[in-house]
Enzyme design. Sequence first.
Site, PDB file in Angstrom:
ATOM      1  N   HIS A  95       0.832  -1.207   0.000  1.00 15.26           N
ATOM      2  CA  HIS A  95       0.000   0.000   0.000  1.00 15.26           C
ATOM      3  C   HIS A  95       0.865   1.255   0.000  1.00 15.26           C
ATOM      4  CE1 HIS A  95      -3.332   2.723   1.102  1.00 15.26           C
ATOM      5  NE2 HIS A  95      -2.432   3.286   1.900  1.00 15.26           N
ATOM      6  N   GLU A  96       1.861   1.291   0.876  1.00 19.12           N
ATOM      7  CA  GLU A  96       2.725   2.476   0.937  1.00 19.12           C
ATOM      8  C   GLU A  96       3.514   2.649  -0.353  1.00 19.12           C
ATOM      9  OE1 GLU A  96       2.148   4.563   3.104  1.00 19.12           O
ATOM     10  OE2 GLU A  96       0.976   3.262   4.417  1.00 19.12           O
ATOM     11  N   HIS A 103       3.172   8.808  -6.984  1.00 21.78           N
ATOM     12  CA  HIS A 103       4.088   9.937  -7.111  1.00 21.78           C
ATOM     13  C   HIS A 103       4.878   9.865  -8.416  1.00 21.78           C
ATOM     14  CE1 HIS A 103       7.478  12.494  -5.067  1.00 21.78           C
ATOM     15  NE2 HIS A 103       6.791  13.177  -5.957  1.00 21.78           N
TER      16      HIS A 103
END
Length: 228
Positions: A95-96, A103
């Site tokens: 998820h991170e 980005h």
Amino acid sequence: MYWIIFIGIALISWIVQSRFKNKFKKYSEFPLSSGLSGAEIAQKMLHDNGIYDVQILVANEGQLSDHYNPGNKTVNLSPEVYHGRSVAAAAVAAHECGHAVQHATAYSWLQFRSAMVPIVNIASKLTSWVLLAGVMLMFARQNPTILAIGVGALFLTTLFSFITLPVEFDASNRALAWLEKANITHARDEHDGAKDALKWAAMTYVVAALGALVTLLYYASILFGRRD
């Protein structure tokens, strides 16, 4: 009426937070058949997406402190996730990294959210005191300008909460799709567990956004209701 809603939101928030922590604990004890650690999974997901300029670090804030920092391009994982070899560790690490992929691909909602961070940081520091002073002045039938400023700052923080939702849901969708494609959670129960854990993590953001909206409506009702 608003107090009833506030109590309801607080109760729902407590239930969701408790449910999420229980799910995280449950899936932290569910070993991943691939045997990979959270850090290894994060590294693989980044490389599979052509990202080589993001560092993976151990966060020092404790449990559930995992986050991606676009400012210095770091994926910060709690010790339980960084070293963990469980379904929960895989879900959170992926998820991170989903945020890192956002980005790298200039995901519009993340860009919008990142642009708001400096303003929201200032607004969140001022909101409580400005609202308190504004309400006191309003009840004393003084100028409503202070309260209007407070409501404006609260609007920004509430908007930020709602902009966070598509960012979080998209990161989870990217994570789940990659975990399945990369054969990390190849067993059905592993993938279902990762999906369940991320679902409850997302629900904490939904409840927070709803709570922020109710608070905004409450102070706005004081501002506009007292203007005569």
